[in-house]
Scaffold this active site. Structure first.
Site, PDB file in Angstrom:
ATOM      1  N   MET A   1      -3.217   6.229   9.717  1.00 46.36           N
ATOM      2  CA  MET A   1      -3.595   6.901   8.498  1.00 46.36           C
ATOM      3  C   MET A   1      -5.124   6.887   8.382  1.00 46.36           C
ATOM      4  O   MET A   1      -5.718   5.856   8.111  1.00 46.36           O
ATOM      5  CB  MET A   1      -2.961   6.176   7.301  1.00 46.36           C
ATOM      6  N   PRO A   2      -5.762   8.042   8.596  1.00 47.25           N
ATOM      7  CA  PRO A   2      -7.220   8.112   8.439  1.00 47.25           C
ATOM      8  C   PRO A   2      -7.618   8.002   6.962  1.00 47.25           C
ATOM      9  O   PRO A   2      -6.983   8.611   6.096  1.00 47.25           O
ATOM     10  CB  PRO A   2      -7.578   9.495   8.969  1.00 47.25           C
ATOM     11  N   ILE A   3      -8.630   7.202   6.708  1.00 50.37           N
ATOM     12  CA  ILE A   3      -9.177   7.076   5.357  1.00 50.37           C
ATOM     13  C   ILE A   3     -10.649   7.464   5.432  1.00 50.37           C
ATOM     14  O   ILE A   3     -11.422   6.859   6.164  1.00 50.37           O
ATOM     15  CB  ILE A   3      -9.028   5.646   4.807  1.00 50.37           C
TER      16      ILE A   3
END
Length: 71
Positions: free
Chosen positions: A1-3
């Site tokens: 999950m890219p933040i």
């Protein structure tokens, strides 16, 4: 999950923030080959006295630019 964290000066509209979030989400999902549903974007807004460049607040930099133009 890219933040993704974005820091910007206070003053942009909700519409502008929505546009940039959509564009960044699309770019990240495409380049990382992940679902847009997994992309998270955190926007932090800073007042003029909380954002510094070269040791000066943005307000100080703006004032200096104004003085340069009138000199």
């Amino acid at each position: 999950m890219p933040i993704i964290e974005m820091h910007m000066m206070v003053g942009r509209t909700t519409e502008q923030k929505n546009k940039v979030a959509a564009a960044v989400t699309e770019a990240v999902a495409k380049s990382l080959e992940c679902s847009a549903d997994t992309v998270r974007i955190l926007i932090t807004e800073h007042a003029g006295d909380g954002f510094y460049v070269a040791g000066q607040t943005m307000a100080q930099r703006a004032a200096a630019r104004t003085q340069e133009k009138t000199a």
